[in-house]
Every structure is written in C-alpha cells, then in structure tokens.
Motif scaffolding. Structure first.
Motif, PDB file in Angstrom:
ATOM      1  N   GLY A  64       0.874  -1.084   0.016  1.00 51.83           N
ATOM      2  CA  GLY A  64      -0.628   0.071   0.163  1.00 51.83           C
ATOM      3  C   GLY A  64       0.739   0.951   0.051  1.00 51.83           C
ATOM      4  N   GLY A  65       0.644   1.979   0.414  1.00 50.12           N
ATOM      5  CA  GLY A  65       0.849   3.508   0.322  1.00 50.12           C
ATOM      6  C   GLY A  65       1.617   4.354  -1.126  1.00 50.12           C
ATOM      7  N   LEU A  66       2.712   4.444  -0.717  1.00 48.67           N
ATOM      8  CA  LEU A  66       3.458   5.085  -1.786  1.00 48.67           C
ATOM      9  C   LEU A  66       4.045   3.589  -2.773  1.00 48.67           C
ATOM     10  N   SER A  67       4.065   2.537  -2.688  1.00 51.45           N
ATOM     11  CA  SER A  67       4.478   1.472  -3.711  1.00 51.45           C
ATOM     12  C   SER A  67       2.835   1.460  -4.603  1.00 51.45           C
ATOM     13  N   ARG A  68       1.710   1.506  -3.905  1.00 51.09           N
ATOM     14  CA  ARG A  68       0.328   1.053  -4.390  1.00 51.09           C
ATOM     15  C   ARG A  68       0.395   2.907  -5.971  1.00 51.09           C
ATOM     16  N   TRP A  69       0.553   3.702  -4.703  1.00 49.11           N
ATOM     17  CA  TRP A  69       0.375   5.126  -5.120  1.00 49.11           C
ATOM     18  C   TRP A  69       0.865   4.869  -6.439  1.00 49.11           C
ATOM     19  N   LEU A  70       2.379   4.438  -6.562  1.00 47.35           N
ATOM     20  CA  LEU A  70       3.313   4.219  -8.266  1.00 47.35           C
ATOM     21  C   LEU A  70       2.413   3.088  -8.845  1.00 47.35           C
ATOM     22  N   GLY A  71       2.429   1.958  -8.293  1.00 49.20           N
ATOM     23  CA  GLY A  71       1.348   1.440  -9.073  1.00 49.20           C
ATOM     24  C   GLY A  71       0.502   2.137 -10.210  1.00 49.20           C
ATOM     25  N   GLU A  72      -0.454   2.385  -9.251  1.00 52.79           N
ATOM     26  CA  GLU A  72      -1.870   3.102  -9.490  1.00 52.79           C
ATOM     27  C   GLU A  72      -1.134   3.894 -11.277  1.00 52.79           C
ATOM     28  N   VAL A  73      -0.004   5.074 -10.595  1.00 57.33           N
ATOM     29  CA  VAL A  73       0.484   6.288 -11.672  1.00 57.33           C
ATOM     30  C   VAL A  73       1.046   5.185 -12.689  1.00 57.33           C
ATOM     31  N   LEU A  74       1.699   3.995 -12.736  1.00 64.19           N
ATOM     32  CA  LEU A  74       2.749   3.735 -13.870  1.00 64.19           C
ATOM     33  C   LEU A  74       1.966   2.388 -14.604  1.00 64.19           C
ATOM     34  N   VAL A  75       1.259   1.447 -13.740  1.00 59.33           N
ATOM     35  CA  VAL A  75       0.566   0.097 -14.509  1.00 59.33           C
ATOM     36  C   VAL A  75      -1.110   0.017 -14.088  1.00 59.33           C
ATOM     37  N   TYR A  76      -1.300   0.536 -12.909  1.00 59.43           N
ATOM     38  CA  TYR A  76      -2.523  -0.316 -13.248  1.00 59.43           C
ATOM     39  C   TYR A  76      -3.627   0.795 -13.817  1.00 59.43           C
ATOM     40  N   GLY A  77      -3.709   2.181 -13.283  1.00 60.31           N
ATOM     41  CA  GLY A  77      -3.826   3.603 -14.902  1.00 60.31           C
ATOM     42  C   GLY A  77      -4.215   2.684 -16.170  1.00 60.31           C
ATOM     43  N   PRO A  78      -2.880   2.922 -16.239  1.00 64.53           N
ATOM     44  CA  PRO A  78      -2.540   2.263 -17.390  1.00 64.53           C
ATOM     45  C   PRO A  78      -3.261   1.230 -18.024  1.00 64.53           C
ATOM     46  N   LEU A  79      -3.173   0.475 -17.096  1.00 61.58           N
ATOM     47  CA  LEU A  79      -3.733  -1.050 -17.944  1.00 61.58           C
ATOM     48  C   LEU A  79      -5.443  -1.309 -17.560  1.00 61.58           C
ATOM     49  N   ARG A  80      -6.239  -0.713 -16.933  1.00 61.79           N
ATOM     50  CA  ARG A  80      -7.741  -0.344 -17.150  1.00 61.79           C
ATOM     51  C   ARG A  80      -8.058   0.698 -17.780  1.00 61.79           C
ATOM     52  N   ASP A  81      -6.975   1.849 -17.692  1.00 62.84           N
ATOM     53  CA  ASP A  81      -7.741   2.171 -19.575  1.00 62.84           C
ATOM     54  C   ASP A  81      -7.569   1.921 -21.067  1.00 62.84           C
ATOM     55  N   ARG A  82      -6.404   1.224 -21.183  1.00 69.01           N
ATOM     56  CA  ARG A  82      -6.096   0.682 -22.279  1.00 69.01           C
ATOM     57  C   ARG A  82      -7.385  -0.512 -22.467  1.00 69.01           C
ATOM     58  N   LEU A  83      -7.892  -1.630 -21.183  1.00 69.27           N
ATOM     59  CA  LEU A  83      -8.589  -2.361 -21.473  1.00 69.27           C
ATOM     60  C   LEU A  83     -10.093  -1.372 -21.330  1.00 69.27           C
ATOM     61  N   GLY A  84     -10.520  -0.300 -21.207  1.00 68.36           N
ATOM     62  CA  GLY A  84     -11.500   0.431 -21.270  1.00 68.36           C
ATOM     63  C   GLY A  84     -12.452   0.831 -19.643  1.00 68.36           C
ATOM     64  N   LEU A  85     -11.379  -0.072 -18.622  1.00 72.05           N
ATOM     65  CA  LEU A  85     -12.490   0.031 -17.178  1.00 72.05           C
ATOM     66  C   LEU A  85     -11.622   1.140 -16.436  1.00 72.05           C
ATOM     67  N   ALA A  86     -11.191   2.254 -17.104  1.00 66.35           N
ATOM     68  CA  ALA A  86     -10.588   3.403 -16.775  1.00 66.35           C
ATOM     69  C   ALA A  86     -11.744   3.707 -15.301  1.00 66.35           C
ATOM     70  N   ARG A  87     -13.606   3.815 -16.080  1.00 67.66           N
ATOM     71  CA  ARG A  87     -14.264   4.360 -14.913  1.00 67.66           C
ATOM     72  C   ARG A  87     -14.844   3.271 -14.848  1.00 67.66           C
ATOM     73  N   VAL A  88     -14.685   2.107 -14.487  1.00 67.50           N
ATOM     74  CA  VAL A  88     -15.920   1.412 -13.737  1.00 67.50           C
ATOM     75  C   VAL A  88     -15.673   1.157 -12.056  1.00 67.50           C
ATOM     76  N   GLU A  89     -17.149   1.436 -11.788  1.00 66.80           N
ATOM     77  CA  GLU A  89     -17.476   1.481 -10.066  1.00 66.80           C
ATOM     78  C   GLU A  89     -17.364   0.085  -9.792  1.00 66.80           C
ATOM     79  N   ARG A  90     -18.895  -0.648 -11.174  1.00 64.20           N
ATOM     80  CA  ARG A  90     -19.318  -1.843 -10.417  1.00 64.20           C
ATOM     81  C   ARG A  90     -18.873  -2.623 -11.084  1.00 64.20           C
ATOM     82  N   ALA A  91     -18.178  -3.622 -11.101  1.00 67.58           N
ATOM     83  CA  ALA A  91     -18.251  -4.934 -11.979  1.00 67.58           C
ATOM     84  C   ALA A  91     -18.124  -5.916 -10.984  1.00 67.58           C
ATOM     85  N   TYR A  92     -18.879  -7.262 -12.329  1.00 67.97           N
ATOM     86  CA  TYR A  92     -19.254  -7.963 -11.846  1.00 67.97           C
ATOM     87  C   TYR A  92     -19.264  -9.513 -12.842  1.00 67.97           C
TER      88      TYR A  92
END
Length: 650
Positions: free
Chosen positions: A341-369
C-alpha cells in the motif's frame, strides 16, 4: 395463437405491492418528459457515434408501435426478435410491450432449425430481424413454419428495394406509425397507458441443456422489482454508463439494457459489432461492467500475451508491480492485513494499474461483476489487484438474473453474496437453494408441469445445490440434478470439478465423466490463444488447433494443470485420465448451449468411444469426428487422439 389473457384479480392478489401503471412504458415516458434532451442511447455506426435522447427513444417506440398495430400485431401476439444489439431492436421490444404483445428474443447465432422450432412452439407470425443474414434465416424458417407472415428488418443493406414477400423495413413501419400518430392525436398517450405492470414484458428461454428450451415470461413488475432490489443493495446507481454487448437472447441484457436503463436512466452504449467490442469499450468507458468468468479470463489472457511480447521498461514495471498487488489481494482473500500500500500502491496506480485499466476500457468502472460459473482465483485476484472491486453475483432467468450478490467489502471466491433486499432465501432439506420475491417469475410458458415442480408455495426451486455460510453468504455447489456417484458410492458434482479445471488459462472447456465408473476422466478443450502463446514461447510448432491439442508437450502442460486441481480435491475425486479434444465444444454441433452450458447427453453419446477408451486405460484412439461446415452441412474426419494419465491422481 396469443398468450393467455391476464386474470387481473389473481395477478393483483399474487403481487399486491405492484401498481398497475408502473411499467416500462411509463418509465420511458417519464424520462422523456423530465429529461428530454439527455442521451439515453448511443450506437457506433461506421465509426461514428449516433445518439438518441430520451425524447428520440420514446418517439421511435411509439411510431414503431403504431406501425406494428397497423400491420396487424395484436395484444398477446408473440414476436420473434433476432440480431445483435441494435437500438431499433430495443425500440421494437418496447413497442411490442406498448401493444401488450410479447417480444421473444433469440440468440443471433441460432440456426434455422432452432428458430423454426421456437416459432412452432410459440406460434409466431411476426419477426423482427437485424439484417439480411437474419432475414435469410427467417425465409428458410418460413418454409417449415408458413404461419410467419411478416418479417421486419433493421439494416437495409442488401434488402431495400429487393424485399421478399412479407418483408418490410423498420423505417417503413416507423413512417406508417408516424402518419397514424399525426392523424390520431390521442394515440400516443393511449399507447403509453395500455400496458399493465402485470403484462408480460418479454419471453425469455431456458438454456435447454436437457431438452427443448422452456419459455420464461417475465412481467413488467418482475423486471422492475429485480432492478429496484438490486439498486437498493447498491448494485446499480442512477445514471450508469452501460455497454450493451451481451446477446439479446440472454436475460441479463434485457434487465440491464432495458429494465435498469429505463428505471435508472442509464446511458446505454452499443458497439459497432461483436468484433469491435473491446475497441469500443475504451471509448465508452462504462461505469458498470459485467462479463462472464470466461470473458474476464480472456481479457487477462490478452494482457498476458501482450506483456509477453513486449520488452523493456513496460515489461519490467509490470513484472515488479503486478505480483505485489496480487500478493496484497491474496492476503485480503485469506483474511490477513494487506502487504502492499502507500507509496508503492500509488506508484503502481500511476505507472501500471491506471494505464492498464484505461487500455482495457475499464478506467471509469465502479461496479464490476461476474456470474454464471465460478471464477478462477488468479483471474479474480488479478482484476482486483488492478483496482477493480470485482464481485460475484447469482441469478437465473426465472428471477430476472438478480437475486444474490457480494457486497463491496465481501472478498470471497467460494461465495456469491447475500440476497438483495426484497428477496428471501433458504436451503431445503435436500440442499436446494430456494428463493422468493416479486422478481420471481409466475410460471413457464404453457408448461404447467414444470411450473408446479419449480414454484411451490411461492418459493422458486432453483435446481441448484447450495449452503449458507455463518455470515449469511451463499455458496453455490452446482445443479442438484448433477449430484452423482462413482462406482464406489462417492458423490460428486461434475460442474464443480469442471469449473475448477477452467480456472486454468489453458483450459477453455472441460467435461468430467465418472457416474457409475471406477475413476474420473476428463475431455479437455484447450484455450487456443493461451496455449498457442505458450507453444510459441516454448518452441512447440503447430499449424492448427487439432495439431496443437495433440502435441506431447501440450499434454504435459494440461496434465500439470489437472494435477494442480487434483491437489485441492477430496481423496477419491481426482481426475485420473484425460484427452485433449481436437476441437472446441460448439453450440452449432449441439455440444453446448448458446450460453456454453454442457449438454451432457450429447457429450456422452458423441464421445462415448473416447470415454470408454479412457476408462479402459488405452493410450490412443482412432476417432471418427463429426464436423459441421459453415454452410450447415456435416461430415466426418478420422483423428488419432492421445489419451493420457495424470500423475499423482488418487
């Protein structure tokens, strides 16, 4: 033949909480009156997004309803609707509801024989088809079912000006309806007021795993009750951005794209085609997203294949951050404090998780089922690690697909959650899941016997075996009818074992056989994309699915995957032997339903020689394989299939 007329007194006694004028048409009219310019629906057509406001939506529905009525559609008529997701098909289903007629949606890939059988069962005289391909099927079906008198098409390409007898364009009927509405000023208001909450809004169908599909009438009240129960649980929010890409023949599409969309003012977005879904998903950026475990797994496989092919910084960042996020989610799953968590999660969000979600079209998904079958642990954890609060839910066509779901704080692979407000749940003495609520249907279409077996004292007998955990969450074990015994008396549910095999990214489908036998065996259909990528990385040559499936190294790969599943199974339920089939299970071959549920009687009969050879300990079999060509003709092909043991099975 028309659907049975409503006994209004009996209907009101059965559902005393429903209000007569609370139905889909009044919800549509209210949206058009209160939010006329708000975008209700978008469709990508030739690369350009076409928009429909709530006012446009209502106008299209009323004009088409008036045109249909002029062409002879009457209350109670059942009308076939077939094609991919298209605005005009949704408008058509609501137009039918305005006339108190009943839309009967079919899967777009259903062959002519299935459609002709559906028409005969429901005495269909009118059909609404997306395009020339579907109209051609209607013409073939009409040779077997001559009562089909009117076919209306949406897409004019290949049809406009060359229509066969009895075929007309959607736009032509709208024009006729518009003329009627102009000439009869009171007609629009009358059409909105005609339906009742007790009318059938749609006629869905069971999967037909053991015989002809059963008709499942869902009334306006059922649909709206299901949607409102789910909204009360936080499952839906008002104003969701939704992508309509699931087959219109599946109950979930009607509930999401029509029921919830009308009641909660969703913006419904329709991709250009099934082939462009993933591309269009990124542009749509939905807030609500549902797909099956199989589809989530395919999405993950696509990412993994892409990462395997990339090099440099992207690969290094992915290999650094994803395992750490996965470990954190695994810790949560095990009830332990998060390890990252913390800084590691923040960096991961900026560098990997956020860009991947955007690439998949899931950037705004709040409810995933996800729902329909169990989801693999790695798939579940990967998407949660990516930042999606992926949750499981449980439902059936008979309960509008909305009955039980996990809460946002529930992180569990084994459970599917708790009942929605308004839904009662219990487990009977046989271990069967029973449900009660206003979202539960009132009985099958012209099938009193099945209705009496399924609805008892107001309780829906789901046919699923389950148990309720101490925290109130439901565990679904499999179909009650699929609880069988090996020769030694040990009980098992094949679906449970098959789902766990399909957790592997390399296994697309599996059929486990063992009823009355000494050992359990499996017929495996490999995942061509994932296994093909593995083969490429490990220097395994192949030119076709069949060749790849029979490679000795691929057998070793699959044997290892089965052994991993065996390690977590009770003693005596290990899978001892397996075969990699030369092809995938195919709905056109009758091996699985359109929703990819196994037709076990077909599997047992078609692959009987393979099953016997597996149990006899043979090392290979010369199998005459049945094949279906694109033109619908069938043939056969001789294949030599390897049969393999699983090391360590017990």
């Amino acid at each position: 033949m028309q659907h049975d007329p409503i006994d209004l007194a009996a209907a009101e006694a059965l559902h005393p909480n429903w209000k007569r004028d609370d139905h889909l048409l009044t919800r549509l009219a209210a949206n058009a009156a209160q939010h006329p310019a708000e975008i209700a629906m978008r469709e990508r057509d030739r690369g350009i997004w076409q928009e429909y406001s709530w006012s446009d939506y209502l106008t299209a529905v009323l004009e088409f309803a008036a045109g249909l009525e002029a062409r002879g559609v009457k209350p109670g008529d059942i009308v076939l609707v077939i094609g991919d997701n298209r605005p005009n098909l949704y408008f058509a289903m609501l137009a039918l509801a305005a006339l108190r007629a009943i839309p009967s949606p079919a899967y777009p890939d259903a062959p002519t024989e299935e459609l002709a059988a559906q028409m005969a069962r429901e005495n269909i005289r009118c059909a609404i088809a997306e395009d020339q391909e579907q109209v051609d099927k209607m013409m073939e079906a009409r040779e077997r079912h001559p009562d089909l008198r009117l076919v209306i098409y949406d897409d004019p390409r290949g049809l406009k000006g060359r229509e066969p007898e009895g075929v007309a364009g959607f736009d032509d009927l709208r024009a006729e309806g518009a003329a009627r509405l102009k000439a009869e000023p009171a007609l629009a208001k009358d059409l909105i007021a005609r339906p009742s909450v007790h009318d059938v809004a749609v006629l869905m169908h069971s999967s037909g795993t053991t015989g002809a599909p059963k008709g499942i009438p869902l009334k306006h009240g059922h649909v709206l009750s299901g949607v409102r129960n789910a909204a009360a649980a936080g499952y839906f929010q008002q104003g969701e951005v939704h992508m309509a890409y699931l087959p219109i023949g599946w109950v979930g599409d009607f509930i999401f794209s029509i029921g919830a969309a009308l009641d909660l003012r969703f913006s419904v977005n329709i991709p250009e085609s099934q082939e462009t879904v993933m591309h269009d998903l990124r542009e749509i950026a939905p807030t609500l997203y549902f797909c099956s475990p199989r589809a989530w797994s395919a999405m993950l496989t696509r990412v993994q294949v892409g990462m395997a092919e990339t090099t440099g910084l992207k690969r290094k960042l992915y290999d650094y951050f994803m395992p750490r996020a996965m470990a954190a989610e695994r810790a949560k799953l095990d009830g332990k404090p998060a390890t990252s968590g913390g800084l590691s999660r923040w960096l991961g969000e900026v560098l990997v998780y956020g860009p991947l979600r955007d690439r998949l079209g899931l950037a705004r998904v709040e409810r995933a089922y996800t729902a329909g079958e169990a989801i693999g642990e790695d798939v579940f954890l990967w998407f949660r690690a990516l930042g999606l609060n992926l949750r499981q839910f449980y439902g059936q066509t008979e309960n509008c697909a909305l009955a039980v779901a996990q809460k946002p704080e529930d992180i569990s692979l084994t459970t599917v959650g708790r009942p929605f407000p308004g839904v009662e749940m219990k487990i009977d003495e046989h271990g069967e899941i029973l449900l009660k609520g206003d979202n539960i249907f009132d009985g099958y279409f012209q099938n009193a016997k099945s209705t009496a077996e399924t609805l008892v004292d107001g309780w829906l007998h789901t046919g699923d075996a389950g148990q309720i955990e101490p925290d109130g969450q439901l565990v679904v074990l499999g179909r009650v009818s699929e609880v069988v015994e090996k020769a030694d008396g040990q009980r098992f549910i094949a679906t449970y074992l098959e789902n766990r095999l399909k957790f592997s990214p390399y296994i697309k489908d599996a059929a486990v056989i063992g009823k009355g036998r000494q050992i359990l065996t499996a017929i495996i259909c490999i995942d061509f994309q994932a296994v093909g990528q593995w083969a490429q990385e490990h220097g395994v040559p192949y030119t076709s699915y069949a060749e790849l499936s029979q490679s000795p190294r691929i057998y070793d790969l699959i044997a290892g995957q089965i052994a991993e599943v065996n390690a977590h199974l009770p003693h005596g339920l290990s899978i001892d032997r397996f075969v990699n089939l030369h092809k995938e299970f195919d709905p056109d071959d009758g091996e699985v339903t359109r929703t990819r549920k196994l037709k076990r009687n077909v599997i047992d009969e078609r692959y009987g020689p393979i099953i016997e050879a597996l149990n006899a300990g043979a090392r290979e079999i010369d199998f005459k394989a049945q094949i279906t060509y694109e033109n619908g003709q069938t043939g056969s092909l001789d294949r030599v299939l390897r049969l393999s043991d699983v090391k360590g099975a017990a």
